[in-house]
Design a protein around this motif. Structure first.
Motif, PDB file in Angstrom:
ATOM      1  N   LEU A  42       0.853  -1.172   0.000  1.00  0.00           N
ATOM      2  CA  LEU A  42       0.000   0.000   0.000  1.00  0.00           C
ATOM      3  C   LEU A  42       0.893   1.226   0.000  1.00  0.00           C
ATOM      4  CD1 LEU A  42      -2.468  -1.231   2.756  1.00  0.00           C
ATOM      5  CD2 LEU A  42      -2.959  -1.079   0.319  1.00  0.00           C
ATOM      6  N   ARG A  43       0.844   2.008  -1.090  1.00  0.00           N
ATOM      7  CA  ARG A  43       1.745   3.154  -1.247  1.00  0.00           C
ATOM      8  C   ARG A  43       3.203   2.734  -1.067  1.00  0.00           C
ATOM      9  NH1 ARG A  43      -2.662   5.188   1.522  1.00  0.00           N
ATOM     10  NH2 ARG A  43      -3.811   6.783   0.384  1.00  0.00           N
ATOM     11  N   GLY A  44       3.528   1.562  -1.575  1.00  0.00           N
ATOM     12  CA  GLY A  44       4.897   1.088  -1.521  1.00  0.00           C
ATOM     13  C   GLY A  44       5.307   0.447  -0.216  1.00  0.00           C
ATOM     14  N   GLN A  45       4.429   0.447   0.775  1.00  0.00           N
ATOM     15  CA  GLN A  45       4.753  -0.140   2.071  1.00  0.00           C
ATOM     16  C   GLN A  45       4.261  -1.581   2.128  1.00  0.00           C
ATOM     17  OE1 GLN A  45       6.626   1.498   4.432  1.00  0.00           O
ATOM     18  NE2 GLN A  45       6.796   2.979   2.766  1.00  0.00           N
ATOM     19  N   PRO A  46       5.137  -2.553   2.425  1.00  0.00           N
ATOM     20  CA  PRO A  46       4.711  -3.952   2.451  1.00  0.00           C
ATOM     21  C   PRO A  46       4.096  -4.342   3.784  1.00  0.00           C
ATOM     22  CG  PRO A  46       7.058  -3.814   2.877  1.00  0.00           C
ATOM     23  CD  PRO A  46       6.590  -2.399   2.645  1.00  0.00           C
ATOM     24  N   THR A  47       3.124  -5.224   3.710  1.00  0.00           N
ATOM     25  CA  THR A  47       2.521  -5.779   4.917  1.00  0.00           C
ATOM     26  C   THR A  47       1.949  -7.150   4.579  1.00  0.00           C
ATOM     27  OG1 THR A  47       0.944  -5.359   6.720  1.00  0.00           O
ATOM     28  CG2 THR A  47       0.246  -4.748   4.501  1.00  0.00           C
ATOM     29  N   ALA A  48       1.834  -8.008   5.563  1.00  0.00           N
ATOM     30  CA  ALA A  48       1.270  -9.342   5.355  1.00  0.00           C
ATOM     31  C   ALA A  48      -0.175  -9.368   5.837  1.00  0.00           C
ATOM     32  CB  ALA A  48       2.091 -10.389   6.099  1.00  0.00           C
ATOM     33  N   ALA A  49      -1.002 -10.156   5.179  1.00  0.00           N
ATOM     34  CA  ALA A  49      -2.403 -10.329   5.557  1.00  0.00           C
ATOM     35  C   ALA A  49      -2.686 -11.815   5.686  1.00  0.00           C
ATOM     36  CB  ALA A  49      -3.326  -9.702   4.517  1.00  0.00           C
ATOM     37  N   VAL A  50      -3.268 -12.219   6.801  1.00  0.00           N
ATOM     38  CA  VAL A  50      -3.554 -13.628   7.047  1.00  0.00           C
ATOM     39  C   VAL A  50      -5.009 -13.930   6.741  1.00  0.00           C
ATOM     40  CG1 VAL A  50      -1.750 -13.829   8.784  1.00  0.00           C
ATOM     41  CG2 VAL A  50      -4.064 -13.203   9.490  1.00  0.00           C
ATOM     42  N   LEU A  51      -5.277 -15.187   6.476  1.00  0.00           N
ATOM     43  CA  LEU A  51      -6.620 -15.623   6.110  1.00  0.00           C
ATOM     44  C   LEU A  51      -7.513 -15.659   7.352  1.00  0.00           C
ATOM     45  CD1 LEU A  51      -8.441 -16.761   3.834  1.00  0.00           C
ATOM     46  CD2 LEU A  51      -7.664 -19.050   4.525  1.00  0.00           C
ATOM     47  N   LEU A  52      -8.653 -14.959   7.260  1.00  0.00           N
ATOM     48  CA  LEU A  52      -9.633 -14.962   8.342  1.00  0.00           C
ATOM     49  C   LEU A  52     -10.770 -15.935   8.085  1.00  0.00           C
ATOM     50  CD1 LEU A  52     -10.259 -11.207   9.268  1.00  0.00           C
ATOM     51  CD2 LEU A  52      -8.992 -12.909  10.580  1.00  0.00           C
ATOM     52  N   GLN A  53     -11.215 -15.992   6.844  1.00  0.00           N
ATOM     53  CA  GLN A  53     -12.417 -16.777   6.525  1.00  0.00           C
ATOM     54  C   GLN A  53     -12.367 -17.192   5.071  1.00  0.00           C
ATOM     55  OE1 GLN A  53     -15.976 -14.874   7.830  1.00  0.00           O
ATOM     56  NE2 GLN A  53     -17.337 -16.251   6.726  1.00  0.00           N
ATOM     57  N   GLU A  54     -12.907 -18.370   4.778  1.00  0.00           N
ATOM     58  CA  GLU A  54     -12.884 -18.903   3.420  1.00  0.00           C
ATOM     59  C   GLU A  54     -14.203 -19.585   3.105  1.00  0.00           C
ATOM     60  OE1 GLU A  54     -10.128 -21.937   0.703  1.00  0.00           O
ATOM     61  OE2 GLU A  54      -9.798 -21.749   2.862  1.00  0.00           O
ATOM     62  N   THR A  55     -14.801 -19.232   1.981  1.00  0.00           N
ATOM     63  CA  THR A  55     -16.009 -19.875   1.494  1.00  0.00           C
ATOM     64  C   THR A  55     -15.850 -20.075  -0.006  1.00  0.00           C
ATOM     65  OG1 THR A  55     -17.330 -18.719   3.174  1.00  0.00           O
ATOM     66  CG2 THR A  55     -18.523 -19.771   1.362  1.00  0.00           C
ATOM     67  N   GLY A  56     -15.452 -21.278  -0.412  1.00  0.00           N
ATOM     68  CA  GLY A  56     -15.174 -21.520  -1.816  1.00  0.00           C
ATOM     69  C   GLY A  56     -14.027 -20.651  -2.288  1.00  0.00           C
TER      70      GLY A  56
END
Length: 211
Positions: free
Chosen positions: A56-70
């Motif tokens: 985001l605007r060149g700044q890295p970050t990790a995002a983890v999975l919260l929920q999955e439906t198909g």
């Protein structure tokens, strides 16, 4: 595709005061060109399970999975940014200055079959709902129509295709989404996508096949 109900449900369970206020308002849902190859960053360790790496605007970050439906998945960063995806496409965001509240396609998404786009570029139309981060009525825009044209080309890596999606609205807004996908199977490995007229392009990388 409607990402709003899923996003509202997940945010309601996060327990964060900011998200709770957004849920009460019923509108929490809402997520310069970067090269397709960026070296792994030492400050972002590989996760144990499915995860995304976002810029985001060149700044890295990790995002983890919260929920999955198909094919629909919900991801959250440690800083509270939430991204909903369907396949390799972002369909809603929250926690940003401007939100994509929902995405709806009129017909099938050509990105589902990227190899077919090598010989036959395809058109697609989708509607998005947008809102400002302050959730003001003046900042809400519903049913913004995006008319897009998708085509694929081969890259130097034979196993990777680049799909470019050029979109315009009924006004003067225009942008190009880019998706780097596996030639066999069509899995999106990396993408840069529009997430609102007031936002920079969101760059997203899937960190493992499980993502």
């Amino acid at each position: 595709m409607r990402a709003l109900p899923l996003l509202l449900l997940a945010l309601a369970g996060c327990g964060d005061t900011l998200w709770a206020r957004s849920v009460d308002a019923a509108w929490t849902a809402a997520v310069d060109r970067v090269a397709p190859a960026i070296a792994p960053l030492e400050d972002l360790p590989e996760p144990d399970g499915p995860a995304l790496r976002l810029w985001l605007r060149g700044q890295p970050t990790a995002a983890v999975l919260l929920q999955e439906t198909g094919e629909r998945r919900l991801w959250r960063t440690a800083g509270g940014v939430v991204v909903a995806t369907e396949g390799g496409r972002v369909t809603a965001t929250a926690g940003l200055r401007q939100y994509v509240a929902a995405t709806r396609f009129e017909g099938p998404d050509p990105l589902a079959d990227p190899a077919a786009l090598l010989d036959r570029p395809a058109g697609a139309r989708r509607l998005v709902d947008l809102m400002e981060g302050d959730r003001s009525a003046a900042g809400m825009r519903f049913g913004v129509a995006l008319d897009c044209r998708l085509r694929a080309e081969r890259t130097e890596a034979a196993e990777i295709l680049l799909v470019q999606e050029r979109c315009r609205t009924s006004g003067s807004l225009g942008f190009t989404n880019r998706f780097w996908v596996e030639a066999e199977g069509g899995a999106v490995l990396r993408a840069e996508q529009w997430v609102g007229p007031a936002m920079p392009m969101l760059v997203m990388e899937f960190l493992s096949p499980a993502s």
